[in-house]
Design a protein around this motif. Structure first.
Motif, mmCIF file in Angstrom:
data_model
loop_
_atom_site.group_PDB
_atom_site.id
_atom_site.type_symbol
_atom_site.label_atom_id
_atom_site.label_comp_id
_atom_site.label_asym_id
_atom_site.label_seq_id
_atom_site.Cartn_x
_atom_site.Cartn_y
_atom_site.Cartn_z
ATOM 1 N N HIS A 40 0.750 -1.143 0.090
ATOM 2 C CA HIS A 40 -0.003 -0.120 -0.085
ATOM 3 C C HIS A 40 1.016 1.340 -0.007
ATOM 4 O O HIS A 40 1.998 1.080 0.349
ATOM 5 C CB HIS A 40 -0.689 0.100 1.318
ATOM 6 C CG HIS A 40 0.087 -0.050 2.542
ATOM 7 N ND1 HIS A 40 0.222 -1.317 3.029
ATOM 8 C CD2 HIS A 40 0.339 0.859 3.320
ATOM 9 C CE1 HIS A 40 1.081 -1.037 4.219
ATOM 10 N NE2 HIS A 40 1.186 0.351 4.231
ATOM 11 N N CYS A 41 0.408 2.371 -0.386
ATOM 12 C CA CYS A 41 1.060 3.599 -0.459
ATOM 13 C C CYS A 41 1.343 3.998 0.956
ATOM 14 O O CYS A 41 0.286 3.949 1.938
ATOM 15 C CB CYS A 41 0.085 4.722 -1.156
ATOM 16 S SG CYS A 41 0.818 6.582 -0.909
ATOM 17 N N GLU A 42 2.395 4.563 1.429
ATOM 18 C CA GLU A 42 2.796 4.802 2.858
ATOM 19 C C GLU A 42 1.917 6.241 3.271
ATOM 20 O O GLU A 42 1.823 6.294 4.287
ATOM 21 C CB GLU A 42 4.268 5.286 2.835
ATOM 22 C CG GLU A 42 5.271 4.075 2.742
ATOM 23 C CD GLU A 42 5.523 3.264 3.925
ATOM 24 O OE1 GLU A 42 5.464 3.822 5.003
ATOM 25 O OE2 GLU A 42 5.506 1.881 4.050
ATOM 26 N N ARG A 43 1.687 7.061 2.245
ATOM 27 C CA ARG A 43 0.948 8.042 2.704
ATOM 28 C C ARG A 43 -0.653 7.936 2.765
ATOM 29 O O ARG A 43 -1.263 8.048 3.659
ATOM 30 C CB ARG A 43 1.354 9.315 2.079
ATOM 31 C CG ARG A 43 0.638 10.531 2.557
ATOM 32 C CD ARG A 43 1.223 11.892 1.915
ATOM 33 N NE ARG A 43 0.466 12.269 0.820
ATOM 34 C CZ ARG A 43 0.759 13.468 0.089
ATOM 35 N NH1 ARG A 43 1.483 14.334 0.335
ATOM 36 N NH2 ARG A 43 -0.114 13.674 -1.234
ATOM 37 N N CYS A 44 -1.140 7.744 1.525
ATOM 38 C CA CYS A 44 -2.616 7.970 1.315
ATOM 39 C C CYS A 44 -3.174 6.236 1.808
ATOM 40 O O CYS A 44 -4.480 6.185 1.902
ATOM 41 C CB CYS A 44 -3.033 8.186 -0.203
ATOM 42 S SG CYS A 44 -2.575 6.920 -1.300
ATOM 43 N N GLN A 45 -2.450 5.286 2.056
ATOM 44 C CA GLN A 45 -2.698 4.130 2.426
ATOM 45 C C GLN A 45 -3.428 3.490 1.271
ATOM 46 O O GLN A 45 -4.122 1.970 1.509
ATOM 47 C CB GLN A 45 -3.606 3.912 3.722
ATOM 48 C CG GLN A 45 -2.826 4.537 4.825
ATOM 49 C CD GLN A 45 -1.371 3.922 5.339
ATOM 50 O OE1 GLN A 45 -1.540 2.643 5.366
ATOM 51 N NE2 GLN A 45 -0.428 4.750 5.637
ATOM 52 N N ARG A 65 5.743 8.943 -8.824
ATOM 53 C CA ARG A 65 4.703 9.265 -8.131
ATOM 54 C C ARG A 65 3.377 8.410 -7.750
ATOM 55 O O ARG A 65 3.235 7.578 -8.641
ATOM 56 C CB ARG A 65 3.998 10.744 -8.421
ATOM 57 C CG ARG A 65 5.009 11.753 -8.649
ATOM 58 C CD ARG A 65 4.324 13.301 -8.567
ATOM 59 N NE ARG A 65 5.515 14.140 -8.460
ATOM 60 C CZ ARG A 65 6.012 14.707 -7.177
ATOM 61 N NH1 ARG A 65 5.420 14.433 -6.149
ATOM 62 N NH2 ARG A 65 7.115 15.553 -7.135
ATOM 63 N N CYS A 66 2.935 8.363 -6.613
ATOM 64 C CA CYS A 66 1.926 7.569 -6.094
ATOM 65 C C CYS A 66 0.724 7.909 -7.510
ATOM 66 O O CYS A 66 0.229 9.044 -7.361
ATOM 67 C CB CYS A 66 1.310 7.738 -4.859
ATOM 68 S SG CYS A 66 -0.206 6.778 -4.398
ATOM 69 N N ARG A 67 0.120 6.743 -7.849
ATOM 70 C CA ARG A 67 -1.109 6.981 -8.640
ATOM 71 C C ARG A 67 -2.287 7.803 -8.168
ATOM 72 O O ARG A 67 -3.110 8.447 -8.768
ATOM 73 C CB ARG A 67 -1.562 5.624 -9.274
ATOM 74 C CG ARG A 67 -2.599 5.774 -10.306
ATOM 75 C CD ARG A 67 -2.950 4.467 -10.590
ATOM 76 N NE ARG A 67 -2.459 3.367 -10.784
ATOM 77 C CZ ARG A 67 -1.867 3.018 -12.212
ATOM 78 N NH1 ARG A 67 -2.398 4.088 -13.061
ATOM 79 N NH2 ARG A 67 -1.098 2.055 -12.522
ATOM 80 N N TYR A 68 -2.454 7.593 -6.632
ATOM 81 C CA TYR A 68 -3.907 7.943 -5.909
ATOM 82 C C TYR A 68 -3.498 9.265 -5.434
ATOM 83 O O TYR A 68 -4.223 10.244 -5.296
ATOM 84 C CB TYR A 68 -4.110 6.921 -4.851
ATOM 85 C CG TYR A 68 -4.207 5.518 -5.815
ATOM 86 C CD1 TYR A 68 -5.078 5.311 -6.499
ATOM 87 C CD2 TYR A 68 -3.160 4.581 -5.544
ATOM 88 C CE1 TYR A 68 -5.278 4.204 -7.382
ATOM 89 C CE2 TYR A 68 -3.124 3.394 -6.358
ATOM 90 C CZ TYR A 68 -3.990 3.164 -7.252
ATOM 91 O OH TYR A 68 -3.963 1.813 -7.756
ATOM 92 N N CYS A 69 -2.311 9.555 -4.512
ATOM 93 C CA CYS A 69 -2.330 10.721 -3.979
ATOM 94 C C CYS A 69 -1.105 11.529 -4.280
ATOM 95 O O CYS A 69 -0.615 12.801 -3.937
ATOM 96 C CB CYS A 69 -2.081 10.584 -2.579
ATOM 97 S SG CYS A 69 -0.458 9.739 -1.891
ATOM 98 N N LYS A 70 -0.310 11.177 -5.458
ATOM 99 C CA LYS A 70 0.796 11.788 -6.217
ATOM 100 C C LYS A 70 2.012 12.267 -5.124
ATOM 101 O O LYS A 70 2.872 13.113 -5.429
ATOM 102 C CB LYS A 70 0.471 13.315 -6.648
ATOM 103 C CG LYS A 70 -0.821 13.236 -7.681
ATOM 104 C CD LYS A 70 -0.428 12.363 -8.791
ATOM 105 C CE LYS A 70 -1.629 12.130 -9.956
ATOM 106 N NZ LYS A 70 -1.573 11.058 -10.769
ATOM 107 N N VAL A 71 2.140 11.420 -4.156
ATOM 108 C CA VAL A 71 3.323 11.562 -3.184
ATOM 109 C C VAL A 71 4.255 11.088 -3.969
ATOM 110 O O VAL A 71 4.280 9.913 -4.640
ATOM 111 C CB VAL A 71 3.163 10.877 -1.869
ATOM 112 C CG1 VAL A 71 2.995 9.415 -1.824
ATOM 113 C CG2 VAL A 71 4.260 11.277 -0.967
ATOM 114 N N ALA A 72 5.660 11.648 -3.814
ATOM 115 C CA ALA A 72 6.891 10.838 -4.467
ATOM 116 C C ALA A 72 7.079 9.535 -3.825
ATOM 117 O O ALA A 72 7.263 9.471 -2.640
ATOM 118 C CB ALA A 72 7.957 11.979 -4.288
HETATM 119 ZN ZN LIG Z 1 -0.420 7.494 -2.247
#
Ligand SMILES: [Zn+2]
Length: 265
Positions: A40-45, A65-72
């Motif tokens: 899972h993404c570390e930021r948006c989970q 970048r994360c596909r969902y929240c664009k975090v690097a």
């Molecule tokens: Zn994310």
């Protein structure tokens, strides 16, 4: 003979294994399970889908970048995958279709995990080192040390390697504590020295140790001169040991022979 198909196949396997090693590098220092949680993404989970998990390509396609929240996404993710893929392909080329290849791929995996965890956290974990040393000792007869000598001599080679690798680092560790009143490196580095000794044996351990000291010393000095690091900031030593161990595993005998050629007797 290793065919091109075999090398490519093991290289692709390496990309997938690298993806798993990244999970180990992320989760082991936090004490998390490496299998229980889905990626899972570390930021948006957000749970990652198969298309987000294609080694190297997903990172390039998503432009880091994360596909969902664009975090690097950390650059270590594609780097870890690419390095594992390339090293696996080299091992397949070098050791061909043998049991030794499987053993060496295991060593490579351990050293990649140790390299990145120590680089990012200045930590060499017991839950990595203890199983690694145990497995390395079990596999001595079928690993590189078991080639060209019987099991007894392979084990003697491994235990002398441990005495030299672990012993030298332990002596420096205690010597520095006693004389300078501070650590030269962590106790985890001594455990890594034991692991390296057990996979490298005498000759290659004798090559790996100076390689790690010289490369670590040179880089430390460079960073000090460039003022990137102050005198007080410790640089983790594990990454140097891991790289020197890998270099020596592949080319230690060649380096040793070359050195002997320059200084006969
Ligand atoms: Zn994310």
């Amino acid at each position: 003979m290793a065919t091109a198909e075999f090398i490519i196949l093991i290289g692709l396997l390496g990309l997938a294994v690298g993806s798993f090693l990244n999970v180990c590098i992320d989760r082991l220092p936090k004490g998390l399970s490496i299998v229980a949680l889905p990626s899972h993404c570390e930021r948006c989970q957000h749970r990652l889908k198969p298309l987000d998990l294609v080694p190297v390509l997903s990172y390039l396609w998503l432009m880091g970048r994360c596909r969902y929240c664009k975090v690097a996404i950390p650059w270590r993710i594609p780097l870890g995958e690419a390095v594992t893929g390339l090293l696996f392909a080299y091992v397949a080329f070098r050791y061909e279709v043998t049991l030794e290849t499987v053993v060496v791929l295991g060593f490579v995996g351990v050293l990649i995990v140790v390299f990145f965890i120590d680089l990012e956290h200045s930590l060499i974990l017991d839950r990595v080192m203890y199983p690694a040393v145990a497995a390395a000792l079990l596999l001595v007869p079928v690993g590189p040390l078991g080639q060209g000598q019987d099991a007894l001599h392979a084990y003697i080679d491994a235990f002398l390697g441990i005495a030299i690798g672990g012993g030298t680092l332990a002596m420096i560790y205690f010597g520095a504590l006693r004389m300078l009143g501070q650590d030269a490196f962590g106790w985890g580095d001594v455990k890594l020295g034991v692991f390296l000794g057990s996979i490298l044996g005498v000759t290659q351990t004798l090559v790996a140790l100076p390689l790690s000291f010289i490369s670590g010393g040179l880089l430390g000095l460079t960073l000090l001169i460039l003022k990137v690091r102050g005198r007080k900031d410790a640089i983790p030593f594990g990454p140097f040991l891991a790289v020197a161990g890998l270099v020596s595993l592949f080319w230690g005998q060649t380096i040793f022979n070359w050195y002997q050629g320059i200084f006969p007797d």
